[in-house]
Design an enzyme around this catalytic site. Structure first.
Site, PDB file in Angstrom:
ATOM      1  N   THR A  24       0.272 124.051 -15.488  1.00 60.51           N
ATOM      2  CA  THR A  24       0.124 124.927 -14.319  1.00 60.51           C
ATOM      3  C   THR A  24      -0.139 126.375 -14.711  1.00 60.51           C
ATOM      4  O   THR A  24      -0.827 127.101 -13.996  1.00 60.51           O
ATOM      5  CB  THR A  24       1.410 124.831 -13.449  1.00 60.51           C
ATOM      6  N   THR A 104       4.781 121.726 -17.525  1.00 56.47           N
ATOM      7  CA  THR A 104       6.232 121.510 -17.501  1.00 56.47           C
ATOM      8  C   THR A 104       6.612 120.031 -17.357  1.00 56.47           C
ATOM      9  O   THR A 104       7.704 119.643 -17.761  1.00 56.47           O
ATOM     10  CB  THR A 104       6.898 122.289 -16.347  1.00 56.47           C
TER      11      THR A 104
HETATM   12  N1  ASP Z   1       1.582 119.039 -13.572  1.00 52.99           N
HETATM   13  C1  ASP Z   1       1.792 120.269 -14.332  1.00 52.99           C
HETATM   14  C2  ASP Z   1       1.780 119.910 -15.808  1.00 52.99           C
HETATM   15  O1  ASP Z   1       2.752 119.409 -16.283  1.00 52.99           O
HETATM   16  C3  ASP Z   1       3.083 120.889 -13.929  1.00 52.99           C
HETATM   17  C4  ASP Z   1       3.391 122.226 -14.596  1.00 52.99           C
HETATM   18  O2  ASP Z   1       2.794 122.628 -15.569  1.00 52.99           O
HETATM   19  O3  ASP Z   1       4.334 122.908 -14.131  1.00 52.99           O
HETATM   20  O4  ASP Z   1       0.784 120.108 -16.460  1.00 52.99           O
END
Ligand code: ASP
Length: 343
Positions: A24, A104
């Protein structure tokens, strides 16, 4: 890309390597949902420049991106090993620390595996990311990158960590527990790395035998477990209830585990609880799993247990050595040394 940022003459520069892998942090939404974009080096350099000016710590930045940046939900069995190999290949004598910008969703899984892969490097590795993309209103991307930079500047010991929100978490104890909060990660249980690390120096290659995770639930069909144990023949982390219990279905569950153990598939039992440890001697189901050849995973998180099992499986160790390593605290992923019956 390489640049020196705000380095006053005579003041020692903090030498940082940043690897952007997706997540993200750098995503955009063109109307069809958030997805990662490439080429965010200038934006990263701006944040690092702001950090240097704000903290008074001059920073020398080396920056690179993966060829394909991903939503970390698409991480596969080899993603963490590939990122770790990239980190290792870029290390220089002058490097003070490495920052990996990552999604994340799988950061705790990838971070835990990287902790094993990079256990011998002399500098800290900080994984960070964001809940809201860089540049968007309310974004935590800039603060999290600052946190990672600040952690390397002030806590320069080796190890792999997740710098996120208000805290720095040891990767082998970290877990994502909030889908949208700025403090998305928690450290589960105590982090006590052993005084001397007992990991083999061998450098594992790509994992060839698949390793998986299976969670027990009420109504679980033992055939599902049997299939999982056959597909993930390199090893399975079995996430049980409480002290290490699961539905027995007469003897079907235990027989599935016994067949897997006989085929040479390690089965490591952990608890889905956030504190405490498995104690396979306490209840009959636990004893039956132990008798069938399952190994006690102590108080490892699911992320660390999967990372450790995958890492050790790739080393092709003799089975007694694999069993010993799995039940030994190698990097702080286990608090205790669970009892293991070597019969
Ligand atoms: N879907 C995203 C990922 O894990 C979520 C994030 O980065 O917060 O790439």
């Amino acid at each position: 890309m390489s640049s020196a940022l705000e380095a006053p003459v005579g003041q020692r520069e903090l030498s940082i390597d940043i690897l952007y892998t997706g997540g993200t942090f750098g995503m955009v939404d063109h109307g069809d949902g958030l997805h990662p974009r490439k080429g965010i080096g200038e934006e990263i350099a701006t944040v690092v420049r702001e950090f240097a000016a704000g903290s008074g710590i001059p920073v020398g930045l080396r920056y690179t991106e993966l060829d394909e940046v991903i939503d970390s939900a698409n991480a596969d069995h080899d993603t963490a090993r590939r990122i770790a190999a990239r980190v290792r290949s870029r290390l220089t004598d002058h490097c003070d620390g490495v920052i990996v910008i990552h999604g994340t969703d799988t950061m705790a899984y990838v971070g835990a595996r990287m902790a094993f892969e990079l256990h011998d490097i002399p500098v800290p590795v900080m994984l960070t990311g964001a809940q809201i993309p860089l540049g968007q209103r309310g974004s935590d991307a800039r603060d999290n990158l600052w946190m990672a930079l600040d952690s390397i500047a002030n806590q320069p010991g080796p190890g792999t960590f997740i710098a996120f929100g208000a805290a720095v978490h040891p990767a082998v104890r970290a877990s994502k527990r909030s889908a949208d909060g700025y403090d998305a990660f928690v450290t589960l249980r105590k982090y006590t790395p052993p005084a001397t690390r007992a990991l083999p120096a061998a450098w594992p290659g790509e994992t060839t035998s698949p390793v998986g995770l299976f969670t027990a639930f009420p109504g679980m069909d033992p055939d599902l477990l049997d299939v999982a144990l056959r597909i993930y023949h390199g090893g399975v982390v079995l996430e049980c209830y409480g002290a290490g219990t699961m539905p027995m279905h007469g003897s079907a569950t235990v027989e599935a585990v016994r067949r897997a153990a006989d085929r040479g598939t390690p089965v490591v039992v952990i608890t889905h609880c956030d504190s405490g440890s498995v104690d396979l001697a306490l209840y009959r189901p636990g004893r039956a799993l132990l008798d069938a050849g399952a190994l006690p995973g102590g108080d490892m998180t699911r992320e660390a247990a999967l990372a450790k099992l995958s890492y050790l499986a790739a080393l092709n160790l003799p089975s007694t050595e694999l069993r010993r390593m799995l039940t030994t605290n190698l990097l702080g992923e286990l608090t205790d040394h669970p009892h293991i019956d070597e019969n």
